[in-house]
Design a protein around this motif. Structure first.
Motif, PDB file in Angstrom:
ATOM      1  N   PHE A 142       4.434   2.729   0.420  1.00 52.16           N
ATOM      2  CA  PHE A 142       3.319   2.409   1.277  1.00 52.16           C
ATOM      3  C   PHE A 142       3.795   2.109   2.554  1.00 52.16           C
ATOM      4  CE2 PHE A 142       2.202   1.114  -3.231  1.00 52.16           C
ATOM      5  CZ  PHE A 142       1.672   2.452  -3.495  1.00 52.16           C
ATOM      6  N   PRO A 143       4.263   2.887   3.568  1.00 53.12           N
ATOM      7  CA  PRO A 143       4.693   2.455   4.673  1.00 53.12           C
ATOM      8  C   PRO A 143       3.757   1.659   5.624  1.00 53.12           C
ATOM      9  CG  PRO A 143       4.582   4.783   4.793  1.00 53.12           C
ATOM     10  CD  PRO A 143       4.293   4.319   3.493  1.00 53.12           C
ATOM     11  N   LYS A 144       2.521   2.014   5.534  1.00 56.30           N
ATOM     12  CA  LYS A 144       1.472   1.319   6.564  1.00 56.30           C
ATOM     13  C   LYS A 144       0.873   0.179   5.857  1.00 56.30           C
ATOM     14  CE  LYS A 144       0.039   5.659   8.758  1.00 56.30           C
ATOM     15  NZ  LYS A 144      -1.188   6.473   9.154  1.00 56.30           N
ATOM     16  N   ILE A 145       1.201  -0.020   4.334  1.00 58.59           N
ATOM     17  CA  ILE A 145       0.625  -1.227   3.843  1.00 58.59           C
ATOM     18  C   ILE A 145       1.688  -2.249   3.574  1.00 58.59           C
ATOM     19  CG2 ILE A 145      -0.519  -2.007   1.874  1.00 58.59           C
ATOM     20  CD1 ILE A 145      -2.007   0.730   1.781  1.00 58.59           C
ATOM     21  N   SER A 146       2.884  -1.673   3.021  1.00 59.62           N
ATOM     22  CA  SER A 146       4.006  -2.747   2.766  1.00 59.62           C
ATOM     23  C   SER A 146       5.184  -2.045   3.018  1.00 59.62           C
ATOM     24  CB  SER A 146       3.916  -2.921   1.054  1.00 59.62           C
ATOM     25  OG  SER A 146       4.906  -3.965   0.813  1.00 59.62           O
ATOM     26  N   PHE A 192       2.793  -4.758 -10.210  1.00 58.49           N
ATOM     27  CA  PHE A 192       2.790  -3.849  -8.929  1.00 58.49           C
ATOM     28  C   PHE A 192       1.460  -3.761  -8.256  1.00 58.49           C
ATOM     29  CE2 PHE A 192       2.911   0.283  -6.977  1.00 58.49           C
ATOM     30  CZ  PHE A 192       4.058   0.050  -6.078  1.00 58.49           C
ATOM     31  N   ALA A 193       0.459  -3.395  -8.989  1.00 55.05           N
ATOM     32  CA  ALA A 193      -0.843  -3.490  -8.537  1.00 55.05           C
ATOM     33  C   ALA A 193      -1.340  -4.624  -7.902  1.00 55.05           C
ATOM     34  CB  ALA A 193      -1.534  -2.733  -9.596  1.00 55.05           C
ATOM     35  N   GLY A 194      -1.031  -5.692  -8.395  1.00 52.07           N
ATOM     36  CA  GLY A 194      -1.338  -7.124  -7.859  1.00 52.07           C
ATOM     37  C   GLY A 194      -0.658  -7.402  -6.711  1.00 52.07           C
ATOM     38  N   ASP A 195       0.601  -6.957  -6.550  1.00 51.07           N
ATOM     39  CA  ASP A 195       1.311  -6.990  -5.296  1.00 51.07           C
ATOM     40  C   ASP A 195       0.888  -6.212  -4.312  1.00 51.07           C
ATOM     41  OD1 ASP A 195       3.666  -8.229  -3.953  1.00 51.07           O
ATOM     42  OD2 ASP A 195       4.604  -6.196  -3.947  1.00 51.07           O
ATOM     43  N   THR A 196       0.591  -5.090  -4.544  1.00 51.07           N
ATOM     44  CA  THR A 196       0.259  -4.012  -3.401  1.00 51.07           C
ATOM     45  C   THR A 196      -1.193  -4.526  -2.955  1.00 51.07           C
ATOM     46  OG1 THR A 196       1.209  -2.176  -4.612  1.00 51.07           O
ATOM     47  CG2 THR A 196      -0.650  -1.484  -3.237  1.00 51.07           C
ATOM     48  N   ALA A 197      -2.258  -5.123  -3.648  1.00 49.59           N
ATOM     49  CA  ALA A 197      -3.547  -5.425  -3.302  1.00 49.59           C
ATOM     50  C   ALA A 197      -3.403  -6.604  -2.475  1.00 49.59           C
ATOM     51  CB  ALA A 197      -4.339  -5.724  -4.624  1.00 49.59           C
ATOM     52  N   LYS A 198      -2.474  -7.554  -2.900  1.00 50.11           N
ATOM     53  CA  LYS A 198      -2.160  -8.775  -2.039  1.00 50.11           C
ATOM     54  C   LYS A 198      -1.625  -7.962  -0.348  1.00 50.11           C
ATOM     55  CE  LYS A 198       1.803  -9.949  -1.622  1.00 50.11           C
ATOM     56  NZ  LYS A 198       3.331 -10.167  -2.329  1.00 50.11           N
ATOM     57  N   SER A 199      -0.765  -6.919  -0.469  1.00 49.32           N
ATOM     58  CA  SER A 199      -0.452  -6.647   0.837  1.00 49.32           C
ATOM     59  C   SER A 199      -1.499  -5.814   1.363  1.00 49.32           C
ATOM     60  CB  SER A 199       0.559  -5.497   0.620  1.00 49.32           C
ATOM     61  OG  SER A 199       1.826  -6.029   0.181  1.00 49.32           O
ATOM     62  N   VAL A 200      -2.514  -5.159   0.756  1.00 54.27           N
ATOM     63  CA  VAL A 200      -3.634  -4.613   1.576  1.00 54.27           C
ATOM     64  C   VAL A 200      -4.484  -5.459   2.179  1.00 54.27           C
ATOM     65  CG1 VAL A 200      -5.812  -3.268   1.330  1.00 54.27           C
ATOM     66  CG2 VAL A 200      -3.822  -2.609   0.004  1.00 54.27           C
TER      67      VAL A 200
END
Length: 244
Positions: A142-146, A192-200
């Motif tokens: 996710f280059p734009k998010i993380s 992984f979903a939790g880490d991605t949500a944090k990045s968002v």
């Protein structure tokens, strides 16, 4: 049994330390310093959580409550510092965190073996995904998010974590091999979903970290986002399987 597990965890940590040295060998001194601070802090956190689970699991429950409270404070604080921007987005984030926090609290009251198993798998995934991404990561997830997340990092961390579940099966011997693999897979996916949500969330408010309370890691949600989500995933799986 717990000391054997602890020794195995340390055995995982040693090659990770070597890998960090390899990654840092040509970096700037300040970058190297921050990297080792982060690594040392992570080692301390792992020890605190491991022994809180194994020596007296009630301690882990208190730590879980503290993590959740601090997480909500960080979300709200960041929203306030932004000038109360993105109100609907903030409300959605609070709702999602509340759902995950509820599941995480349920998880913290589950059987000691399940908590320890999920914690081990989570640590392996978290550590190995970062290290694998730094060593061989090329394709951005996710280059734009993380920007730091890579396909290779995710696959490397997930693969090692799920395979390692067979090593730690003794923690929950009542589970079959397929059940063990499913449980570890759920931990990985939710973490992984939790880490991605944090990045968002951080990207929405244009910040690097939620706070600077944990040296090398940032805020409580920066460090424990995957633990909250992973624990919630285990609670959900247990409920679906009728084990709660």
């Amino acid at each position: 049994m717990y000391w054997t597990i602890y020794i195995i965890i340390i055995a995982y940590f040693v090659p990770g330390t070597v890998g960090i040295w390899f990654v840092n060998r040509n970096r700037e001194p300040e970058v190297i310093r921050r990297s080792w601070i982060k690594h040392l802090t992570y080692f301390i956190i792992i020890n605190v959580l491991f022994f809180s689970i194994t020596l007296n699991v009630i301690l882990f429950r208190y730590i879980s409550i503290a993590i959740i409270i601090a997480g909500f404070i960080e979300l709200i604080k960041l929203f306030m510092e932004s000038g109360y921007r993105h109100k609907l987005f903030f409300m959605a984030a609070i709702f999602i965190l509340a759902l995950l926090a509820s599941g995480f609290l349920i998880f913290s009251r589950m059987d000691q073996g399940i908590i320890l198993f999920a914690f081990i798998i989570l640590c392996i995934f978290d550590g190995l995904s970062q290290l694998t991404g730094q060593l061989i990561g090329k394709r951005k997830l996710f280059p734009k998010i993380s920007p730091n997340k890579t396909v290779e990092g995710f696959l490397g961390g997930a693969g090692v974590a799920i395979l390692s579940s067979m090593v730690f099966r003794q923690v929950i011997p009542e589970l079959t091999l397929p059940e063990t693999l499913i449980l570890s897979g759920v931990v990985v996916l939710f973490a992984f979903a939790g880490d991605t949500a944090k990045s968002v969330y951080k990207r929405k408010y244009n910040v690097k970290d939620f706070s600077r309370i944990i040296p090398g890691h940032g805020g409580v949600l920066d460090r424990f986002d995957s633990l909250i989500a992973g624990g919630a995933g285990v609670a959900l799986l247990s409920w679906l399987a009728g084990r709660l």
